[in-house]
Write an enzyme that holds these catalytic residues in place. Structure first.
Site, mmCIF file in Angstrom:
data_model
loop_
_atom_site.group_PDB
_atom_site.id
_atom_site.type_symbol
_atom_site.label_atom_id
_atom_site.label_comp_id
_atom_site.label_asym_id
_atom_site.label_seq_id
_atom_site.Cartn_x
_atom_site.Cartn_y
_atom_site.Cartn_z
ATOM 1 N N ASP A 13 10.815 -59.571 2.697
ATOM 2 C CA ASP A 13 11.565 -59.372 3.945
ATOM 3 C C ASP A 13 12.746 -58.424 3.772
ATOM 4 O OD1 ASP A 13 9.892 -61.332 5.105
ATOM 5 O OD2 ASP A 13 11.187 -62.901 4.305
ATOM 6 N N LYS A 16 10.704 -53.779 4.696
ATOM 7 C CA LYS A 16 9.686 -52.822 4.251
ATOM 8 C C LYS A 16 9.012 -52.135 5.427
ATOM 9 C CE LYS A 16 7.994 -55.626 0.570
ATOM 10 N NZ LYS A 16 8.168 -56.857 1.311
ATOM 11 N N GLY A 40 4.083 -60.062 6.510
ATOM 12 C CA GLY A 40 4.138 -59.715 7.927
ATOM 13 C C GLY A 40 5.249 -58.748 8.220
ATOM 14 N N HIS A 41 4.948 -57.765 9.021
ATOM 15 C CA HIS A 41 6.044 -56.979 9.558
ATOM 16 C C HIS A 41 5.705 -56.446 10.936
ATOM 17 C CE1 HIS A 41 4.180 -54.169 6.527
ATOM 18 N NE2 HIS A 41 3.859 -53.634 7.671
ATOM 19 N N GLN A 222 5.640 -59.085 0.001
ATOM 20 C CA GLN A 222 6.621 -59.977 -0.661
ATOM 21 C C GLN A 222 7.587 -59.161 -1.544
ATOM 22 O OE1 GLN A 222 3.037 -61.286 -1.183
ATOM 23 N NE2 GLN A 222 3.286 -61.993 0.893
HETATM 24 P P1 IMP Z 1 2.783 -68.544 -0.041
HETATM 25 O O1 IMP Z 1 2.719 -67.101 -0.388
HETATM 26 O O2 IMP Z 1 2.397 -68.833 1.393
HETATM 27 O O3 IMP Z 1 2.064 -69.418 -1.011
HETATM 28 O O4 IMP Z 1 4.339 -68.994 -0.125
HETATM 29 C C1 IMP Z 1 5.018 -69.065 -1.366
HETATM 30 C C2 IMP Z 1 6.461 -68.588 -1.200
HETATM 31 O O5 IMP Z 1 6.477 -67.209 -0.898
HETATM 32 C C3 IMP Z 1 7.222 -69.273 -0.080
HETATM 33 O O6 IMP Z 1 8.590 -69.381 -0.438
HETATM 34 C C4 IMP Z 1 7.100 -68.279 1.069
HETATM 35 O O7 IMP Z 1 8.149 -68.408 2.004
HETATM 36 C C5 IMP Z 1 7.201 -66.984 0.302
HETATM 37 N N1 IMP Z 1 6.567 -65.857 0.996
HETATM 38 C C6 IMP Z 1 5.256 -65.583 1.107
HETATM 39 N N2 IMP Z 1 5.064 -64.445 1.802
HETATM 40 C C7 IMP Z 1 6.285 -63.978 2.111
HETATM 41 C C8 IMP Z 1 6.747 -62.800 2.784
HETATM 42 O O8 IMP Z 1 5.985 -61.941 3.239
HETATM 43 N N3 IMP Z 1 8.096 -62.667 2.896
HETATM 44 C C9 IMP Z 1 8.963 -63.571 2.367
HETATM 45 N N4 IMP Z 1 8.582 -64.678 1.731
HETATM 46 C C10 IMP Z 1 7.256 -64.877 1.595
#
Ligand code: IMP
Length: 428
Positions: A13, A16, A40-41, A222
């Protein structure tokens, strides 16, 4: 020709979307190489709002090739919905502009459900995942029982592979007293969705080899601190988010990467649980969150906010090989009296200059800050470095020096045109 990897240098976040949108206008090919629809964006182009989770940003633009590499985990239903939604907004998506790796693993309903079961049962130790099945799907991939895009073409392959994956999942589900999954039901659902996905499926390494003379943008999702190896484990996502993953997750050699652009927010945010040494639980954190509109694109969760952590960004620069930083959301700090950057930690009475690997130690770090006077005027929309207030220049120059890499661009508003460009990664 230059190929560029974009990587987040914090916990994702970092803003990007805007940078990737600008770079994708210069690239010929845009590749997603890790993660899934947890990312997501939002892109705003000609007043139209597009929300992307799985598709590469290039999909919005005409005459670009978008690729989903083998390193991505794909929920075929989510992908199909995202394609339909973009088509309803006039975006053309065909077998000529979207290619998907035939070896990418699929996210199945059992994965999403397992993600939810685990999070619900974990109590205080929950990760705070996006609950989209990302972790369980990657587990099955390395457990060698995953179902891949190419398997959708063969009912007999699906039969065999579903038996294997369900043996594993149903054993766990029995133990948890959850409903047992029926192979024929999942198989039917997969065969129904298969034609919508298979038409884009191919060996992506071959395609990338054909595209040797093109400019490629590898779009990371991420951030480095969510990397399964290098992040704040276990409070991480389940893929490698560092730049090196671009080669593995798409099937090209590491020598195809020419420049790594690290996106860094002028402060820090994180969604989900886990250590966050510079978190501000006070009114300043709330002010930053409000002004920065810090809500997750994928889950709408409120992001935790804090000061810029120079130690963490410097570590990301080293681990992800960041050649230049795109500093985002500087304008969010415009009204603050004082701005701080973490330049060291105190742990059990000792000073340290890196993030220790143990989670217990990470949770006990006390940040040591360098303080900067706030510039207290608007930087919104500034397009030249020299037009920035002097106090903002001091903050930026100090970041650059501390994290030991140059700042190659500065974003001064969500608008694409509001960018101070110091070095264009595609044209060095
Ligand atoms: P997962 O990827 O859904 O398994 O989540 C694992 C961790 O990564 C959690 O803390 C989510 O909030 C974080 N996370 C996953 N995708 C994103 C993203 O695109 N932006 C920020 N945090 C993310």
């Amino acid at each position: 020709m230059k190929n560029v990897v974009v990587t987040g240098s914090q916990w994702g976040d970092e803003g990007k979307g805007k940078i990737v949108d600008w770079l994708s206008s210069e690239a010929d090919i845009i590749v997603r190489f890790q993660g899934g629809h947890n990312a997501g964006h939002t892109l705003v182009i000609d007043d139209k709002v597009f929300k992307l989770h799985l598709l590469p940003s290039g999909i919005i633009r005409k005459n670009k090739i978008s690729i989903i590499g083998n390193g991505v985990v794909i929920d075929p239903w989510a992908l199909s919905n995202e394609i339909d939604e973009l088509r309803s907004k006039g975006i053309e998506i065909t077998e000529n502009n979207l290619f998907i790796s035939d070896t990418a693993n699929l996210i199945l309903p059992i994965h999403k459900e397992m993600d939810e079961i685990r999070e619900d049962q974990a109590g205080k130790s929950k990760i705070g995942t996006t609950r989209r099945g990302i972790g369980p799907a990657y587990e099955d991939k390395v457990g060698r029982r995953g179902i891949r895009v190419g398997d959708l073409a063969s009912e007999s392959a699906l039969n065999q592979k579903l038996e294997k994956i369900l043996l594993h999942h149903n054993s766990i589900r029995k133990g948890l007293e959850k409903k047992i999954y029926n192979k024929d039901q999942i198989k039917k659902e997969l065969l129904d969705i298969a034609p919508k996905i298979l038409k884009y499926s191919m060996p992506i390494w071959k395609k990338l080899d054909e595209f040797k003379s093109k400019k490629i943008l590898f779009e990371g999702a991420q951030g480095v601190l969510l990397d399964v190896d290098h992040g704040t484990y276990p409070f991480v996502t389940s893929s490698n988010t560092v730049s090196a993953a671009a080669a593995i997750g798409s099937g090209c050699g590491a020598n195809r990467i020419d420049y790594v652009l690290g996106i860094t927010k002028a402060y820090t945010t994180r969604v989900g649980e886990g250590p966050f040494p510079t978190e501000l639980k006070d009114s300043i954190g709330a002010k930053i969150g409000d002004k920065g509109k810090e809500f997750g694109t994928t889950t709408s969760r409120k992001r935790r906010c804090g000061w810029l952590d120079g130690i963490l960004v410097r570590q990301s620069v080293k681990i992800s090989g960041i050649n230049g930083i795109a500093l985002t959301k500087l304008d969010v700090l415009d009204e603050l009296e004082e701005i701080k950057m973490c330049v060291s930690y105190e742990l059990k009475g000792k000073k340290i200059d890196y993030l220790p690997s143990s989670i217990e130690e990470q949770l006990n770090l006390k940040p040591i800050y360098k303080s900067f006077e706030g510039w207290k005027c608007s930087t919104k929309g500034i397009k030249k470095f020299n037009d920035l207030p002097d106090k903002a220049k001091i903050y930026i120059k100090d970041i650059e020096k501390f994290v030991e890499t140059k700042i190659s661009c500065i974003s001064t508003s969500p608008e694409r045109k509001d960018t101070i460009l110091i070095e264009d990664p595609f044209n060095i």
